[in-house]
Every structure is written in C-alpha cells, then in structure tokens.
Design an enzyme around this catalytic site. Structure first.
Site, short mmCIF file in Angstrom:
data_model
loop_
_atom_site.label_atom_id
_atom_site.label_comp_id
_atom_site.label_asym_id
_atom_site.label_seq_id
_atom_site.Cartn_x
_atom_site.Cartn_y
_atom_site.Cartn_z
N PHE A 33 -5.51 2.45 4.94
CA PHE A 33 -4.63 3.00 5.45
C PHE A 33 -4.49 3.35 7.20
O PHE A 33 -4.11 3.29 8.17
CB PHE A 33 -3.92 4.05 5.06
CG PHE A 33 -3.27 3.52 3.85
CD1 PHE A 33 -2.13 3.11 3.60
CD2 PHE A 33 -4.06 3.77 2.50
CE1 PHE A 33 -1.57 2.14 2.17
CE2 PHE A 33 -3.59 3.23 1.68
CZ PHE A 33 -2.09 2.14 1.60
N ARG A 34 -6.19 4.10 7.72
CA ARG A 34 -6.47 4.92 8.66
C ARG A 34 -7.14 3.84 9.05
O ARG A 34 -8.53 3.18 8.62
CB ARG A 34 -6.73 6.01 8.41
CG ARG A 34 -5.29 6.86 8.12
CD ARG A 34 -5.62 8.30 7.37
NE ARG A 34 -4.33 8.70 6.89
CZ ARG A 34 -3.48 8.75 6.25
NH1 ARG A 34 -4.36 7.94 5.08
NH2 ARG A 34 -2.57 8.98 5.04
N GLN A 100 -6.36 6.97 -5.40
CA GLN A 100 -5.34 6.92 -4.69
C GLN A 100 -4.57 5.26 -4.76
O GLN A 100 -3.33 5.04 -3.69
CB GLN A 100 -5.64 7.41 -3.40
CG GLN A 100 -6.06 9.02 -3.67
CD GLN A 100 -6.66 9.67 -1.90
OE1 GLN A 100 -5.89 9.89 -1.24
NE2 GLN A 100 -8.27 9.37 -1.80
N ASP A 103 -3.42 -0.68 -6.07
CA ASP A 103 -3.31 -2.34 -5.70
C ASP A 103 -3.77 -2.58 -7.24
O ASP A 103 -4.07 -4.14 -7.64
CB ASP A 103 -4.71 -2.70 -4.66
CG ASP A 103 -5.87 -2.15 -4.86
OD1 ASP A 103 -6.57 -1.34 -6.54
OD2 ASP A 103 -7.00 -1.49 -4.23
N HIS A 123 -1.11 7.56 -7.06
CA HIS A 123 0.27 6.61 -6.36
C HIS A 123 1.07 5.98 -7.18
O HIS A 123 1.27 5.38 -6.31
CB HIS A 123 -0.47 6.63 -5.40
CG HIS A 123 -1.30 8.42 -4.08
ND1 HIS A 123 -1.88 7.87 -2.85
CD2 HIS A 123 -0.80 9.24 -4.89
CE1 HIS A 123 -2.25 9.17 -2.64
NE2 HIS A 123 -2.17 10.24 -3.47
N CYS A 134 17.53 3.74 -14.78
CA CYS A 134 17.57 4.53 -16.04
C CYS A 134 15.77 4.26 -16.63
O CYS A 134 14.92 4.27 -16.97
CB CYS A 134 17.99 3.01 -17.08
SG CYS A 134 17.03 1.38 -16.68
N CYS A 158 21.09 -2.23 -14.95
CA CYS A 158 22.26 -1.11 -15.66
C CYS A 158 22.54 -0.52 -14.26
O CYS A 158 23.56 0.23 -14.23
CB CYS A 158 21.11 0.39 -16.07
SG CYS A 158 20.13 0.73 -14.90
N SER A 197 -10.34 8.68 2.70
CA SER A 197 -10.78 9.63 4.01
C SER A 197 -10.44 11.17 3.49
O SER A 197 -10.95 12.14 4.53
CB SER A 197 -10.08 9.35 4.73
OG SER A 197 -8.22 8.94 4.56
N VAL A 239 -19.70 0.62 -0.13
CA VAL A 239 -19.21 0.30 -1.35
C VAL A 239 -19.78 -0.25 -2.41
O VAL A 239 -20.39 -0.08 -3.21
CB VAL A 239 -17.58 1.40 -2.03
CG1 VAL A 239 -17.60 2.25 -1.09
CG2 VAL A 239 -16.98 -0.02 -1.42
#
Ligand code: OAD
Length: 253
Positions: A33-34, A100, A103, A123, A134, A158, A197, A239
């Site tokens: 995102f950042r 967070q 995916d 999230h 509903c 619905c 972050s 990572v």
C-alpha cells in the site's frame, strides 16, 4: 544476528505470535500500500471508505473493481515467507498468525502443509463478499464479474447490497477478531512484526502491547518501522530470506 537471537528464544513451550502485513505478499506479486509505487500512489484512499460505500455504493464498487484488479488481478501464490510460517506452525513453533492482508495467502500455505495454526484475518478476506443486510458470505469473483458487467452495486437475493468482505477505512474491525488478537498478543512470549509498516491501527499497536506485557519483539521488514525502537531484534531482510532462515535455524537444532 537478529534471527539467531529470535531462534534462541523460540521453543515449543513459548507462545509465538506473528503479525503480518502487505510486505509478506509483495514477493508473490501483490503490491504493497505504501512506499514506492504502492497502491496508495495510484488510488485515492478516500474513495474506499465505509462512508463512501454507504453514501455512494455504485461509485464505490466501480472504483473497487479497479483496486481489486490492481491488488489481485495477476495470479498469485504463497511465497517462501508464507511457507516458512506455515512450517513453523506445523512444527509447533508458531501459535497464531495475525494478518492485515486480505489476500488469503496464509490460508493457502497452511492448507498446502496441513498446518492448523489459527490465522486471524484482521481486515477480512477480499476473495469474499458479504451481504450488508442478511450477512450471507459468497465467493467474490462472480460478484465482481456481475459488477464489472454493470450491476452497480451488486445485490444479494435478499435485496441487500454486497460489500467486499474486508474492513474499510472508517469501519470497525470485527470485535471478536480484535479481542482474540489482543489476548493472543498479551499471552505472547515472542511477538513478530513481519512485512508491515506498522502505521495502521489497531494492528500497529499490537507489538507495543506485547512489549508492555514483556514479550520479546522481533521485526522483519526491508525498511525501518516506528516499532524498531522498542524491538529486541530487527532484521532488515526480505521475508523470503528471513523466514526460511528462521525456520531452518529451528529445524536444525
Ligand atoms: P504497507 O504497504 O503499509 O507496508 C508494507 C511494508 O512491507 C513496508 O514497511 C515495506 O518496507 C515492507 N516490505 C515490502 N516488501 C517486503 C519484503 N519483501 N520483505 C520484507 N518487508 C517488505 O502495508 P501494511 O502495513 O500491511 O488496510 O498496511 C496496513 C494496512 O494499510 C493494510 O491492511 C490496508 C492498508 O491501507 C486496509 O485495507 C484496511
């Protein structure tokens, strides 16, 4: 030395909790995102608020289709980072994953390895939609296709409006999920902040809460985070290098 320090403290009796963010999925091709070329460089965060969804659901959905394509448009699969966490879980070294990310990649990695470590999706999950009347949850792809074909906003049988099953800005996280995340954090002996972050609340506060209750804090992130100062071990490494290394340090002893 940061990973060696963490490996030395982790054993099967210790409660180890990992909190992950977009950085763990970046090597799978899901944009962060950042940072450089992040999603919020190309999209206006203000268009994806809960308030906009309520007041202009058609406009929200039109923009969300584009965001969904940018985030998840390419085929993506778990990478060595997700796999190493799943292996740590299966081997008894990891007690919970708080993520967070929306995916679904931690779940894919766990399924592939038969790991049953709980994964709390703070999230939500962008592969699903949920009816705001509903509460029915459905697979997202067919609903996104209907929206792209002009059904704006897409609606449930619905009559209620579907919402991507994710937490929008300005929307509360599920009380049950955040409560469980907080109690796991409080119980943790070792708390790992991985590829986030650490600026979006309430997830950003979890490492500090863990520090308050005496946990050892480890950070894995290519860049510095606001939590590095209170962390016991900081690894500014990708990572896909750091997590397999941690996993193999534990497997080898
Ligand atoms: P961010 O995009 O804010 O941060 C991603 C972090 O991952 C950055 O700190 C990068 O340095 C780091 N990073 C990137 N690639 C990495 C790699 N290969 N190895 C290690 N670290 C890497 O993502 P989040 O912290 O997850 O909210 O963002 C939190 C929330 O803000 C998201 O869940 C989303 C967003 O707006 C909602 O959608 C509600």
């Amino acid at each position: 030395a940061a990973l060696e320090r963490l490996a030395a403290e982790i054993d099967r009796d210790a409660t180890v909790v990992a909190l992950t963010g977009a950085g763990i999925s970046a090597p799978s091709g899901v944009p962060t995102f950042r940072g450089d070329d992040g999603v919020w460089d190309h999209f206006d965060e203000g268009q994806f608020t809960y308030g906009r969804f309520r007041s202009d659901p058609a406009g929200f959905w039109e923009d969300r289709i584009e965001l969904q394509r940018a985030l998840f448009g390419d085929d993506y699969e778990p990478n060595a980072g997700h796999e190493a966490l799943a292996e740590l879980g299966r081997d008894g070294y990891l007690d919970a994953v708080l993520t967070q990310n929306t995916d679904g990649l931690h779940g894919d990695a766990a399924d592939a390895l038969d790991d049953e470590t709980p994964i709390l999706e703070l999230h939500g999950n962008a592969r699903r939609v949920r009816c705001t009347d509903c509460g029915t949850r459905r697979e997202g792809d067919p609903i996104f296709e209907r929206a792209a074909d002009g059904e704006l906003p897409p609606t449930c049988d619905c009559g209620g409006i579907y919402k991507p099953d994710v937490v929008l800005f300005g929307e509360q996280l599920s009380g049950a999920v955040i409560q469980r995340a907080r109690s796991l954090t409080a119980e943790s002996d070792i708390f790992l902040g991985i590829g986030s972050s650490l600026v979006v609340e309430p997830a950003a506060s979890l490492p500090r809460e863990a520090a308050t209750t005496g946990a050892t804090i480890g950070i894995v992130n290519l860049e510095s985070t606001p939590v590095d100062g209170v962390a016991d071990a900081v690894s500014h490494v990708d990572v896909t290098d750091a997590l397999p290394r941690l996993q193999s340090l534990l497997a080898d002893r």
